[in-house]
Scaffold this active site. Structure first.
Site, PDB file in Angstrom:
ATOM      1  N   ARG A  30       0.843  -1.209   0.000  1.00 47.45           N
ATOM      2  CA  ARG A  30       0.000   0.000   0.000  1.00 47.45           C
ATOM      3  C   ARG A  30       0.872   1.249   0.000  1.00 47.45           C
ATOM      4  NH1 ARG A  30      -5.085  -1.681  -0.106  1.00 47.45           N
ATOM      5  NH2 ARG A  30      -5.412  -3.757   0.776  1.00 47.45           N
ATOM      6  N   ASP A  31       0.460   2.213  -0.850  1.00 46.87           N
ATOM      7  CA  ASP A  31       1.195   3.476  -0.962  1.00 46.87           C
ATOM      8  C   ASP A  31       1.116   4.238   0.360  1.00 46.87           C
ATOM      9  OD1 ASP A  31       2.043   5.326  -3.692  1.00 46.87           O
ATOM     10  OD2 ASP A  31       1.772   6.365  -1.775  1.00 46.87           O
ATOM     11  N   ILE A  32       2.228   4.851   0.763  1.00 46.24           N
ATOM     12  CA  ILE A  32       2.294   5.582   2.024  1.00 46.24           C
ATOM     13  C   ILE A  32       1.456   6.865   1.978  1.00 46.24           C
ATOM     14  CG2 ILE A  32       4.300   7.072   1.546  1.00 46.24           C
ATOM     15  CD1 ILE A  32       5.417   6.156   4.281  1.00 46.24           C
ATOM     16  N   ASN A  88       3.930   5.871 -14.064  1.00 39.60           N
ATOM     17  CA  ASN A  88       4.542   7.169 -14.391  1.00 39.60           C
ATOM     18  C   ASN A  88       5.955   6.951 -14.917  1.00 39.60           C
ATOM     19  OD1 ASN A  88       2.267   8.540 -13.385  1.00 39.60           O
ATOM     20  ND2 ASN A  88       3.057   8.442 -11.297  1.00 39.60           N
ATOM     21  N   VAL A  97      10.202   7.531  -8.013  1.00 31.10           N
ATOM     22  CA  VAL A  97      11.010   6.376  -7.604  1.00 31.10           C
ATOM     23  C   VAL A  97      11.382   5.614  -8.876  1.00 31.10           C
ATOM     24  CG1 VAL A  97      11.104   4.249  -6.249  1.00 31.10           C
ATOM     25  CG2 VAL A  97       9.845   6.232  -5.367  1.00 31.10           C
ATOM     26  N   HIS A 101       6.861   0.707 -11.261  1.00 25.74           N
ATOM     27  CA  HIS A 101       5.767   0.286 -10.377  1.00 25.74           C
ATOM     28  C   HIS A 101       4.457   0.678 -11.021  1.00 25.74           C
ATOM     29  CE1 HIS A 101       7.442   4.187  -9.229  1.00 25.74           C
ATOM     30  NE2 HIS A 101       6.194   4.576  -8.979  1.00 25.74           N
ATOM     31  N   HIS A 103       0.729   1.662 -10.307  1.00 29.39           N
ATOM     32  CA  HIS A 103      -0.200   2.143  -9.282  1.00 29.39           C
ATOM     33  C   HIS A 103      -1.569   1.513  -9.548  1.00 29.39           C
ATOM     34  CE1 HIS A 103       2.143   5.823  -7.869  1.00 29.39           C
ATOM     35  NE2 HIS A 103       2.739   5.612  -9.029  1.00 29.39           N
TER      36      HIS A 103
HETATM   37  P1  5GP Z   1       5.877   7.648  -8.551  1.00 30.99           P
HETATM   38  O1  5GP Z   1       5.730   9.111  -8.212  1.00 30.99           O
HETATM   39  O2  5GP Z   1       7.329   7.289  -8.748  1.00 30.99           O
HETATM   40  O3  5GP Z   1       5.011   7.184  -9.675  1.00 30.99           O
HETATM   41  O4  5GP Z   1       5.325   6.862  -7.291  1.00 30.99           O
HETATM   42  C1  5GP Z   1       6.062   6.660  -6.129  1.00 30.99           C
HETATM   43  C2  5GP Z   1       5.063   6.329  -5.044  1.00 30.99           C
HETATM   44  O5  5GP Z   1       5.774   5.783  -3.943  1.00 30.99           O
HETATM   45  C3  5GP Z   1       4.308   7.565  -4.512  1.00 30.99           C
HETATM   46  O6  5GP Z   1       2.909   7.391  -4.724  1.00 30.99           O
HETATM   47  C4  5GP Z   1       4.686   7.599  -3.048  1.00 30.99           C
HETATM   48  O7  5GP Z   1       3.623   7.998  -2.208  1.00 30.99           O
HETATM   49  C5  5GP Z   1       5.126   6.169  -2.768  1.00 30.99           C
HETATM   50  N1  5GP Z   1       6.090   6.075  -1.698  1.00 30.99           N
HETATM   51  C6  5GP Z   1       7.202   6.835  -1.522  1.00 30.99           C
HETATM   52  N2  5GP Z   1       7.881   6.456  -0.425  1.00 30.99           N
HETATM   53  C7  5GP Z   1       7.182   5.402   0.106  1.00 30.99           C
HETATM   54  C8  5GP Z   1       7.401   4.583   1.259  1.00 30.99           C
HETATM   55  O8  5GP Z   1       8.372   4.706   2.004  1.00 30.99           O
HETATM   56  N3  5GP Z   1       6.475   3.608   1.509  1.00 30.99           N
HETATM   57  C9  5GP Z   1       5.389   3.426   0.692  1.00 30.99           C
HETATM   58  N4  5GP Z   1       4.536   2.450   1.036  1.00 30.99           N
HETATM   59  N5  5GP Z   1       5.156   4.182  -0.406  1.00 30.99           N
HETATM   60  C10 5GP Z   1       6.047   5.160  -0.698  1.00 30.99           C
END
Ligand code: 5GP
Length: 115
Positions: A30-32, A88, A97, A101, A103
């Site tokens: 689950r996303d934080i 993304n 990141v 991944h 979503h």
């Molecule tokens: P992006 O922006 O690269 O598409 O998505 C990265 C996702 O990783 C974001 O939605 C962000 O909230 C999530 N995220 C970042 N750090 C952490 C973490 O430490 N734990 C969890 N569970 N999600 C994270």
């Protein structure tokens, strides 16, 4: 699999998270910072930085990531109401990141087009 990312630390339980799925090549948690009642990230265990780095040999893996997303949507009860799958890529895509991944976002009505 030597490269480290935030998500390899989650994979290796160095950073705690709510892991909802795991197999030999894929895990999901689950996303934080959830953007909807369901917001799960489906991630390959191997580090692939962006969609631009994919090749033909990873086509099956990407397909299986979608099957994991489908399973999570069913388990969270949003398969029929609907959900959004997003990957993304790089700066304009909003990627933060650099470990691909998917979503899985759902549980509320979403707007289209995105902002
Ligand atoms: P992006 O922006 O690269 O598409 O998505 C990265 C996702 O990783 C974001 O939605 C962000 O909230 C999530 N995220 C970042 N750090 C952490 C973490 O430490 N734990 C969890 N569970 N999600 C994270």
């Amino acid at each position: 699999m030597t490269e480290e990312t935030l998500f390899t630390k989650i994979r290796d339980r160095e950073i705690p998270s709510d892991i909802v799925y795991e197999d030999d090549e894929i895990f999901a948690f689950r996303d934080i910072n959830p953007q909807a009642p369901t917001h799960v990230l489906v991630v390959p265990k191997a580090v692939i930085p962006t969609v631009n780095d994919l090749d033909e040999t990873q086509a099956g893996l990407i397909g299986r990531m979608f099957l994991v997303a489908q399973r999570i949507a069913r388990e969270d009860g949003i398969a029929e109401s609907g959900y959004r799958l997003v990957m993304n890529t790089n700066a304009d895509g909003g990627q933060t990141v650099f470990h691909i991944h998917l979503h899985v976002i759902g549980g509320r009505t979403m707007e289209w087009p995105p902002g």
